[in-house]
Design a protein around this motif. Structure first.
Motif, PDB file in Angstrom:
ATOM      1  N   SER A 287       0.869  -1.178   0.000  1.00 22.48           N
ATOM      2  CA  SER A 287       0.000   0.000   0.000  1.00 22.48           C
ATOM      3  C   SER A 287       0.902   1.223   0.000  1.00 22.48           C
ATOM      4  CB  SER A 287      -0.918   0.019   1.229  1.00 22.48           C
ATOM      5  OG  SER A 287      -0.159   0.049   2.425  1.00 22.48           O
ATOM      6  N   GLU A 288       0.357   2.363  -0.392  1.00 28.35           N
ATOM      7  CA  GLU A 288       1.185   3.566  -0.455  1.00 28.35           C
ATOM      8  C   GLU A 288       1.510   4.043   0.955  1.00 28.35           C
ATOM      9  OE1 GLU A 288       0.400   6.733  -2.991  1.00 28.35           O
ATOM     10  OE2 GLU A 288       0.389   5.488  -4.802  1.00 28.35           O
TER      11      GLU A 288
ATOM     12  N   PHE B 139       4.906   9.495  -4.074  1.00 24.86           N
ATOM     13  CA  PHE B 139       3.828   9.243  -3.119  1.00 24.86           C
ATOM     14  C   PHE B 139       3.254  10.586  -2.659  1.00 24.86           C
ATOM     15  CE2 PHE B 139       7.011   5.809  -2.569  1.00 24.86           C
ATOM     16  CZ  PHE B 139       6.256   4.767  -3.090  1.00 24.86           C
TER      17      PHE B 139
END
Length: 290
Positions: A52-53, A75
């Protein structure tokens, strides 16, 4: 990907006292490294096997911010804590953050990561260390500290390089072909003493520290100069940086030829050459905390 230099080219930062790492010269190399290799740094951030980011990222040995800003761009919802031993590098990083309107997404922490007790760096989902781990006096302890720092399931991206990039063709300079290779070879004993882990295989050490190495990638860089002024400046700054360590082992003829390359007023200055290229390798390990 931060002069790592020892002299080593990093995108990474400074964690010990090395003559070639002091002052504005290192900052210049870090900035040129970031400019010339921006596409390659971005390719690493895009490759990372994240589940996941991450919202919280720590850049260990951030230098002047090559990795920090690549991560902020990759990001857009993340905040980065940028850590380095150099107050000067961190000041330059903060100035860049303000210039890019990213100051609210960056926190700088001045710290020597060779100490027993690291400052509070939060609980990041991603830790990044580019050309900085090889400066650690106790790499095993530093890797254990990174493992403890990360959130469960967090990822550690460790970037290592094989030394300063090479810039000149093998036949250069005229009259002293192969000079650049001899200058690099002349620094081998310096590197062995001061930066013994530069170019190391970090995979087994990451596993010993409790990480699961999920992937490894070697990036071969070969960028043609074509009179690119940044590449010329990068070549000049890099050769200037290794001159001090190389000089005692070079022949008088090689030293004269090297100094002519470094003389910006000489018709044979490296800044005037049209046949430069950036040739180097960087290896990245993506290691996960369970």
């Amino acid at each position: 990907m931060t002069p790592a230099h020892g002299p080593s080219p990093h995108h990474g930062g400074s964690h010990g006292h090395h003559p070639e790492h002091d002052g504005s010269g290192q900052a210049e190399i870090l900035d040129l490294d970031a400019e010339v290799l921006a596409e390659h740094i971005a390719s690493i951030t895009a490759w990372l096997p994240l589940k996941s980011e991450p919202r919280q990222i720590v850049d260990l040995g951030c230098g002047t911010g090559a990795g920090t800003f690549a991560l902020l761009e990759r990001f857009p919802d993340a905040h980065v804590t940028a850590v380095d031993a150099s107050a000067g590098h961190l000041q330059l990083l903060r100035e860049k953050a303000y210039a890019r309107g990213m100051q609210d997404r960056v926190r700088t922490v001045q710290a020597d990561l060779n100490t027993d007790h690291w400052p509070d760096l939060g609980t990041p989902g991603l830790a990044w260390a580019s050309a900085s781990m090889h400066h650690m006096a106790r790499p095993d302890r530093a890797l254990a500290d990174v493992h403890e720092l990360l959130a469960p399931g967090g990822l550690f991206a460790l970037v290592e390089l094989d030394g300063f990039p090479r810039f000149l063709p093998a036949h250069a300079p005229e009259g002293r072909p192969g000079l650049e290779g001899r200058a690099h070879a002349a620094t081998d004993s310096y590197h062995a003493e001061h930066v013994p882990h530069r170019g190391a295989d970090w995979g087994p050490m990451l596993t010993a520290a409790g990480f699961t190495v999920e992937d490894e990638r070697t990036i071969t860089v070969n960028i043609e100069g074509n009179r690119n002024q940044a590449i010329g400046r990068y070549a000049h700054a890099s050769l200037q940086r290794i001159r001090g360590a190389a000089a005692p082992a070079l022949s008088p003829e090689d030293l004269v030829a090297l100094d002519e390359l470094l003389d910006v007023d000489s018709p044979h200055s490296i800044l005037r050459r049209s046949d430069l290229a950036v040739r180097t390798e960087r290896t990245v390990w993506a290691a996960r905390r369970a």
